[in-house]
Design an enzyme around this catalytic site. Structure first.
Site, PDB file in Angstrom:
ATOM      1  N   ARG A 700       0.647  -1.233   0.009  1.00 23.42           N
ATOM      2  CA  ARG A 700       0.051  -0.102  -0.022  1.00 23.42           C
ATOM      3  C   ARG A 700       1.072   1.278   0.068  1.00 23.42           C
ATOM      4  O   ARG A 700       1.588   1.565   0.882  1.00 23.42           O
ATOM      5  CB  ARG A 700      -0.743   0.035   1.193  1.00 23.42           C
ATOM      6  CG  ARG A 700      -1.820  -1.216   1.379  1.00 23.42           C
ATOM      7  CD  ARG A 700      -3.063  -1.153   0.324  1.00 23.42           C
ATOM      8  NE  ARG A 700      -3.782  -2.427   0.451  1.00 23.42           N
ATOM      9  CZ  ARG A 700      -4.628  -2.732   1.302  1.00 23.42           C
ATOM     10  NH1 ARG A 700      -5.022  -1.769   2.398  1.00 23.42           N
ATOM     11  NH2 ARG A 700      -5.538  -3.708   1.094  1.00 23.42           N
ATOM     12  N   GLU A 702       0.698   4.305   0.755  1.00 21.09           N
ATOM     13  CA  GLU A 702      -0.009   5.109   1.543  1.00 21.09           C
ATOM     14  C   GLU A 702       1.109   5.886   2.628  1.00 21.09           C
ATOM     15  O   GLU A 702       1.682   4.957   3.284  1.00 21.09           O
ATOM     16  CB  GLU A 702      -1.177   4.462   2.702  1.00 21.09           C
ATOM     17  CG  GLU A 702      -2.284   3.962   1.894  1.00 21.09           C
ATOM     18  CD  GLU A 702      -3.053   3.339   2.755  1.00 21.09           C
ATOM     19  OE1 GLU A 702      -2.802   3.243   3.906  1.00 21.09           O
ATOM     20  OE2 GLU A 702      -4.240   2.580   2.209  1.00 21.09           O
ATOM     21  N   ARG A 708      -0.105   2.154  13.436  1.00 19.81           N
ATOM     22  CA  ARG A 708      -0.846   0.955  12.778  1.00 19.81           C
ATOM     23  C   ARG A 708      -0.628   0.831  11.241  1.00 19.81           C
ATOM     24  O   ARG A 708      -1.246  -0.134  10.683  1.00 19.81           O
ATOM     25  CB  ARG A 708      -2.104   0.925  13.097  1.00 19.81           C
ATOM     26  CG  ARG A 708      -3.218   1.932  12.648  1.00 19.81           C
ATOM     27  CD  ARG A 708      -4.638   1.927  13.118  1.00 19.81           C
ATOM     28  NE  ARG A 708      -5.522   2.666  12.279  1.00 19.81           N
ATOM     29  CZ  ARG A 708      -6.796   2.630  12.323  1.00 19.81           C
ATOM     30  NH1 ARG A 708      -7.328   1.643  13.253  1.00 19.81           N
ATOM     31  NH2 ARG A 708      -7.696   3.643  11.710  1.00 19.81           N
ATOM     32  N   HIS A 709      -0.044   1.724  10.606  1.00 16.55           N
ATOM     33  CA  HIS A 709       0.064   1.666   9.053  1.00 16.55           C
ATOM     34  C   HIS A 709       1.518   1.158   8.703  1.00 16.55           C
ATOM     35  O   HIS A 709       2.463   1.531   9.084  1.00 16.55           O
ATOM     36  CB  HIS A 709      -0.458   2.887   8.585  1.00 16.55           C
ATOM     37  CG  HIS A 709      -1.903   3.235   8.411  1.00 16.55           C
ATOM     38  ND1 HIS A 709      -2.410   3.928   9.273  1.00 16.55           N
ATOM     39  CD2 HIS A 709      -2.730   2.620   7.457  1.00 16.55           C
ATOM     40  CE1 HIS A 709      -3.676   4.022   9.208  1.00 16.55           C
ATOM     41  NE2 HIS A 709      -3.860   3.406   8.227  1.00 16.55           N
ATOM     42  N   GLU A 912      -9.577  -1.622  13.890  1.00 17.06           N
ATOM     43  CA  GLU A 912      -9.956  -2.403  12.898  1.00 17.06           C
ATOM     44  C   GLU A 912      -8.658  -3.404  12.376  1.00 17.06           C
ATOM     45  O   GLU A 912      -7.398  -3.021  12.145  1.00 17.06           O
ATOM     46  CB  GLU A 912     -10.143  -1.748  11.464  1.00 17.06           C
ATOM     47  CG  GLU A 912     -10.589  -2.447  10.281  1.00 17.06           C
ATOM     48  CD  GLU A 912     -10.376  -1.588   8.851  1.00 17.06           C
ATOM     49  OE1 GLU A 912      -9.976  -2.324   7.938  1.00 17.06           O
ATOM     50  OE2 GLU A 912     -10.578  -0.463   9.033  1.00 17.06           O
TER      51      GLU A 912
END
Length: 989
Positions: A700, A702, A708-709, A912
Site C-alpha cells: 500500500r 500510503e 498501525r500503518h 480495525e
C-alpha cells in the site's frame, strides 16, 4: 576604502554540514527535527545549551581565511563553558543507580539556605534539606572503603561506617556518621548527595554523541555507512526540591556532573540535556561513561587530524600549485621555527668550545620561510614515553647531563627493563598454561562443512535434572559472564532458554582457563562441554533453573564485539510511564532499596539492528506467536475445505482502481505492486474453486506514519461462495477467529507470558458472557422462537458468542457519548481517552456528531471499542452494513436500503483488523456501481469479464497479520509485530 573579503567554508569534525544530508536525517527519524540538539543548526545548538555569546566569540576567533577548515567541537564548548561557569546556578541530583545511605546520629529532616553559586552571590540562594536518609551515587560508593573520612558537599565531613553489598559485590546500602569538625582539605573524596525526601523532583538526563563516525566526509561518502547507530544516552534520577524553580531553557550545573540545559518541565519529570565542556574524558557519573563508546584519547584525535591533513596535502600536491595554508597554520609553523632556534641557543650555552659558537650562530640565523619550515625536524627528538631526549655526546652519554640526572635516568631504565621482564615472564607463563589446555579452550576452527555427524549436541531447553551426572555438549550464546579469582560463572542462552555454567580452578583446570572464559564478550557463540549438576537451590535467573553445567571445555565459534549497538538487558526491560517510575522509586526508597533500572532502547536503534533486538525474550515470543496466528488461520481453513492459492503480486494496473499503488518499470511498460489479492480471489471462485485463501504480502503506497500503518504487510485473505446471505461468511469468520484465539491461549501460554513480562496486557475477551446476553436481551440468531429484542447486539449462537453490531447502532452509541466528552477539558480528554486536540476549534471538530453515512474516524473507532467493552464486555466484535459511499465499487448494496452495503469490518480493542463484504457478481450491476462512483473499469476488464460466464454469489475478507498480533498482545506499535517493517521512511534493513 571599502574592501571585499572572502571567507572559506567552516566544517566541524564528526558533523554533516550538507543541508541535503541533514534533511535525510530528519526524514528517516534519526533526529527529532531541525532543532534536535545533535543537529549543527543554530536552533539545535541553542537547544543543546550553546550560549549566544559563545557562538559570537567562536565566530570572532576564526578570523578570515580562504582555506576550508575543519574545527574541533571542543573549541566551541570551551568558549561556552567560560561563559556559563560564572552564571550557572548549582544544583544536586542522583541517578537511578543511587545507593540508599543512612546518616546515624541525625534524627529529623532539617533545612538551611545555601548559595546557588559559591563565587557569584547575585545568582541567588536555595534551600537544602538534610535528612537521616539520603542517597549517594553508585560510582562514588564503589570508590569508598569502610572507615574512610569523606566530604559531603554543602554539608561537611563524615565517616563511612559500613558498606553493604549483594552476592555480586554491588553496594546496596551505606551507613555514615557525621564529623562536621573534620578538615575538608584532608579528605580525598568530595561527594555529592541528596536527601531522601518526598519533595524531590523526578528528572531525566540526556547525553548525545556525534551522528557520524568519521571525522570528515565528502560528497562521495555513503552517508549510511558512517551513521552512528546509537547517539542518545539517558539516565533517570531525582533532584533536589530547589529544581522546581528552574524553567525551560535555563542553564544550570549539576554538582560533579556538569552543565545542563532544561528542555522540558512536565509535572511528572523534568528533562535536561548535557552541555559538553570540551573535555575529552567522560565524567564518571555520566550516561556516556556507563554505556557510550570509549572516548578518543588526545593521541587518537591528533593522529586522525594529521591523517586528514595529510590527505588534504596529497590532494593539493596533485595540482600545479602547492596547497594553500591557513593563517593559523603559517603562524604555528613560524612559532615552531622560533622554538627550534631557542632550543639551539640553550644547547650552545652548555656546549664546549667550537660547538658553542656553531650553536650560537645557528640561533642567530634568520628563520626559514614559514611555508618551508619542518616542525618535526625542528623539535627535540622524542624518547620512549614521550619525554624529550637529551642531546648525545660522541661517547653516547648525554651532553651536559649531571651525575644526579644520569643516576635517575639509569634507575628509570632499570625499572622499565625489570617491568618488561616481569611482563614477558607472565606472558610466557600464561602461554604455557594455555598451551596445556589448548585442546579444551580456544577458538574453534571455522565451520566449513569438513565433518558430519561427529558430535552430538543437546539444546539448552533439553537440560533437565534427568541428565544429572551426564556430560553434554551444547552450542549457545554467551548471555552474561563474570570471573574472579578461582571461580567463574557464565550464562549461556539459546533464546528464550538459558542455563548457568560454572568453572572453578582445580589441579586439572588452571586459572588461565577461568580468565579465558571471563574474557568472552556477550552475544558470542560458543561450544560448551560439561557435566550436568543439580544445585542445592533453584537458579532463578535462568530458565533451566534446576540444573547447572560444570564446564569441562569451551570453544569460541563466533565472537561478538565488546561494544554492542545497545545492551540486550536494556532492550528487554519493561517500558514504564513516568508515573510508574516515580512510584517504583518511592517504594524502593521507602524500603531502603536501590530502585530497579528503567533504561530502555527506543524504536529506531532497535529496528536498525533488528537481528540483535529479536534476541530478547519478548520479541522472540512475538514472532513465535505471529507464526502461530498464520498457522492456525491455515489450519482452520484447510479443515473447512478451503484451498490455498497464490495470486500475482506484479499486475498491469492498480488492482482496486485507487492511487495508493507502487509503480515500477516492466520491460518498457509500467507495472504495479498488488494492493491485495482481492480481484484474483474472486476470479478463482469463478473458476469453481469455491473456497480459497491466501497468505501473502500486500503493498500500500500510503504515506501514513502512524502506529498501525505500514507500506508492506502480510495479508490473510479468504473468499467463498454463499447460498443466501453474507452472514454465512460472518459465521466462518467468527469460528475462524475463535479457533485462532483459543489455540493461542491454550497452546502458547509460555510465549504470551514472555511478552506480558515486558509489554503488560490483558487477555483478549472475544465471547460475550452468557449472563450479559440474557441481561440485555440480545438476539441469538440460531435459537428458535426468538424472544422480543431489547438490544441491537446479536450473537449467532451460545457456543461462539461473537458480537455483531450494525453500523447505525455504532453511530448511535458514539453520538450518545459525545456530550460527555465535550464537557471534558482538552487535557482530560487526552488523559482519559487519548484524544489529542490542537485547540478548542479542533476539539469541536473532532467531537462533532457522526452522520448516518459518515465513515468512522480512528478516534471514533477507538471510542466505539471502549463503549463496546463497557456494555458487552468484549474486545472483539463485528460491525456490518457500512454506508455505500465509504466502500469499494465491487461491494454489494443492501436490498432494503441502497445507502448501505452488505459489508463488515472486524475490530480488536477498538482498532480495525479486517474488512470484507459480499461482492457484486453480476457484471451489469458492477459496471453501474463503478460508474456511479466514477471508477473506470476499462483497465481491469478481465475482472469484469470473469462474471459474464456464470458467476457464483460470493464474498470474503482480508486480515492484516501484523495487526492481529499487535492488538491481541496489546502492543502500541505495529512495528513491534513486524520483523523488518516497511513504512514511508524505512526501507532497511
Amino acid at each position: 576604502m571599502p574592501s571585499l573579503d572572502d571567507f572559506s567554508r567552516l566544517n566541524m569534525e564528526y558533523t554533516v554540514m550538507s543541508k541535503r544530508k541533514l534533511t535525510q536525517f530528519v526524514a528517516v527519524g534519526k533526529v527529532w527535527g531541525w532543532d534536535d540538539p545533535r543537529m549543527p543548526t543554530a536552533r539545535g545548538l541553542i537547544r543543546r545549551g550553546v550560549h549566544v555569546h559563545a557562538l559570537w566569540e567562536f565566530v570572532k576567533v576564526q578570523g578570515m581565511s580562504k582555506v576550508v577548515n575543519t574545527m574541533e567541537w571542543e573549541k566551541i564548548w570551551n568558549i561556552n563553558k567560560k561563559i556559563l561557569d560564572p552564571i550557572a546556578p548549582r544544583y544536586t541530583c542522583v541517578d537511578q543507580f543511587r545507593i540508599p545511605t543512612v546518616m546515624e546520629g541525625l534524627n529529623e529532616v532539617t533545612q538551611e539556605e545555601r548559595e546557588l553559586h559559591k563565587k557569584n552571590a547575585s545568582v541567588g540562594k536555595k534551600t537544602v534539606q538534610f535528612s537521616p536518609k539520603m542517597f549517594l551515587e553508585e560510582q562514588d560508593v564503589l570508590l569508598l572503603s569502610e572507615g574512610e573520612e569523606v566530604t559531603l558537599l554543602d554539608w561537611g565531613n563524615a565517616f563511612v561506617k559500613t558498606i553493604e553489598k549483594d552476592a555480586a559485590g554491588k553496594p546496596t546500602k551505606v551507613t555514615m556518621t557525621l564529623n562536621l569538625g573534620g578538615d575538608v582539605k584532608k579528605t580525598k573524596q568530595k561527594l555529592s548527595w541528596l536527601a531522601d525526601t518526598e519533595s524531590n523532583v523526578a528528572i531525566k538526563l540526556y547525553e548525545f554523541d556525534h551522528l557520524i563516525t568519521e571525522r570528515m566526509i565528502d560528497k562521495q561518502t555513503d552517508l549510511d555507512s558512517v551513521v552512528r547507530e546509537v547517539t542518545e544516552y539517558t539516565l533517570s534520577g531525582v533532584g533536589e526540591e530547589a529544581l522546581k524553580a528552574v524553567k525551560k531553557g535555563d542553564i544550570i550545573q549539576f554538582q560533579r556532573r556538569g552543565f545542563f540545559i532544561c528542555d522540558s518541565v512536565d509535572p511528572d519529570v523534568m528533562t535536561f540535556f548535557y552541555i559538553p565542556d570540551g573535555h575529552l574524558k567522560y565524567n564518571h557519573l555520566s550516561a556516556m561513561a556507563r554505556w557510550g563508546p570509549p572516548p578518543p584519547t588526545l593521541e587518537d584525535r591528533m593522529n586522525r587530524a594529521k591523517a586528514a591533513d595529510d590527505k588534504q596535502q596529497q590532494k593539493g600536491a596533485t595540482g600545479d600549485e602547492p596547497p594553500k595554508k591557513s593563517n593559523k597554520q603559517l603562524k604555528k609553523e613560524a612559532e615552531a621555527a622560533k622554538k627550534a632556534a631557542a632550543a639551539a641557543a640553550a644547547a650552545a650555552a652548555e656546549a664546549p668550545g667550537g660547538a658553542a659558537a656553531t650553536a650560537a650562530a645557528a640561533a642567530t640565523e634568520p628563520a626559514a620561510p614559514a611555508k618551508e619550515a619542518e616542525p618535526k625536524q625542528a623539535e627535540p627528538a622524542k624518547a620512549e614515553g614521550g619525554e624529550a631526549a637529551t642531546p648525545k655526546a660522541e661517547g653516547g652519554e648525554p651532553k651536559g647531563e649531571s651525575k644526579a640526572a644520569a643516576k635517575k635516568r639509569e634507575k628509570e631504565e632499570a625499572k622499565k627493563k625489570a617491568a618488561a621482564e616481569r611482563d614477558a615472564a607472565a606472558a610466557a607463563k600464561a602461554a604455557e598454561a594455555l598451551a596445556k589446555i589448548k585442546d579444551r579452550f580456544g577458538d574453534l576452527p571455522l565451520v566449513q562443512s569438513t565433518t558430519y555427524g561427529t558430535k552430538k549436541y543437546v539444546r539448552v531447553q533439553e537440560l533437565t535434572p534427568a541428565l544429572a551426572g551426564q556430560e553434554v555438549l551444547l552450542r549457545a550464546r554467551v548471555h552474561t559472564v563474570r570471573a574472579k579469582g578461582k571461580l567463574g560463572f557464565c550464562t549461556l542462552r539459546s533464546t528464550p532458554y538459558s542455563v548457568q555454567c560454572v568453572i572453578s580452578e582445580t589441579d586439572t583446570m588452571p586459572k588461565e582457563a577461568i580468565k579465558w572464559v571471563g574474557s568472552l564478550s556477550c552475544e558470542s557463540i560458543v561450544d560448551c562441554r560439561g557435566t550436568i549438576v543439580v544445585p542445592e537451590k533453584p537458579i532463578n535467573s535462568v530458565t533451566q533453573s534446576e540444573v547447572e553445567l560444570h564446564i569441562e571445555s569451551m570453544f569460541l565459534v563466533s565472537a561478538a564485539p565488546l561494544q554492542l549497538p545497545f545492551q540486550l538487558e536494556d532492550a528487554g526491560r519493561r517500558e514504564m510511564s513516568p508515573e510508574e517510575i516515580k512510584a517504583m522509586e518511592e517504594q524502593a526508597a521507602a524500603e531502603g532499596k536501590a530502585p530497579a533500572l528503567t533504561i530502555t532502547v527506543s524504536q529506531e536503534p532497535r529496528l536498525n539492528c533488528r537481528w540483535l533486538d529479536m534476541r530478547t525474550k519478548a520479541n522472540h515470543a512475538i514472532f513465535q506467536l505471529q507464526h502461530r496466528v498464520s498457522r492456525y488461520f491455515r489450519e482452520y481453513l484447510e479443515g473447512n475445505e478451503f484451498v490455498e492459492i497464490h495470486s500475482p503480486k506484479m499486475i498491469g494496473t492498480a488492482s482496486e482502481g485507487g492511487a495508493n499503488v507502487f509503480k515500477l518499470g516492466y520491460f518498457g511498460k509500467s507495472a504495479y505492486l498488488a494492493q491485495s489479492p482481492q480481484l484474483y480471489k474472486q476470479m478463482a471462485l469463478m473458476g469453481d474453486l469455491q473456497r480459497v485463501f491466501e497468505i501473502a504480502p500486500v503493498f500500500r503506497a500510503e504515506n501514513s506514519q502512524t502506529h498501525r500503518h505500514m507500506t508492506e504487510f502480510v495479508g490473510l485473505d479468504l473468499e467463498m461462495t454463499i447460498n443466501e446471505h453474507y452472514y454465512e461468511i460472518l459465521d466462518v469468520a467468527e469460528e475462524l477467529f475463535a479457533h485462532i484465539f483459543t489455540q493461542l491461549n491454550a497452546q502458547c501460554r509460555p510465549f504470551l507470558e514472555m511478552v506480558r513480562e515486558q509489554h503488560p496486557f490483558e487477555d483478549l475477551v472475544f465471547q460475550v458472557p452468557t449472563e450479559t446476553i440474557k441481561a440485555l436481551g440480545m438476539e441469538v440468531l440460531e435459537e428458535p422462537g426468538r424472544h422480543p429484542i431489547k438490544d441491537e447486539g446479536k450473537v449467532r449462537n451460545m457456543a461462539v458468542r461473537s458480537l455483531r453490531l450494525d453500523f447505525p447502532t455504532g453511530v448511535k452509541m458514539i453520538n450518545a457519548k459525545l456530550p460527555e466528552l465535550r464537557a471534558l477539558s482538552r487535557e482530560e480528554l487526552f488523559k482519559q481517552h487519548n484524544m489529542k486536540t490542537k485547540d478548542e476549534d479542533d476539539k469541536a471538530k473532532q467531537l462533532a456528531d457522526m452522520g448516518v453515512l459518515d465513515d468512522l474516524s480512528t478516534s471514533y473507532e477507538k471510542l466505539l471499542g471502549r463503549l463496546v467493552k463497557e456494555k458487552y464486555g468484549v474486545d472483539f466484535f463485528i460491525l456490518d452494513r457500512y454506508p455505500s459511499p465509504v466502500r469499494p465499487f465491487y461491494t454489494m448494496p443492501c436490498a432494503d436500503d441502497g445507502s448501505y452495503t452488505n459489508s463488515y469490518d472486524m475490530f480488536i480493542r477498538g482498532e480495525e483488523i479486517s474488512s470484507g463484504a459480499q461482492r457484486i457478481h453480476k457484471a451489469e450491476l458492477l459496471l453501474e456501481r463503478a460508474k456511479s462512483l466514477e471508477v473506470d473499469l476499462t483497465p481491469i476488464s478481465d475482472y469484469v469479464d470473469s462474471f459474464k460466464l456464470g458467476a457464483w454469489p460470493h464474498g470474503g475478507f482480508g486480515v492484516g497479520l501484523e495487526r492481529v498480533v499487535m492488538l491481541f498482545l496489546g502492543l502500541h506499535n505495529i512495528r513491534k509485530a513486524s520483523m523488518f517493517p516497511r513504512d514511508p521512511v524505512r526501507l532497511t534493513p
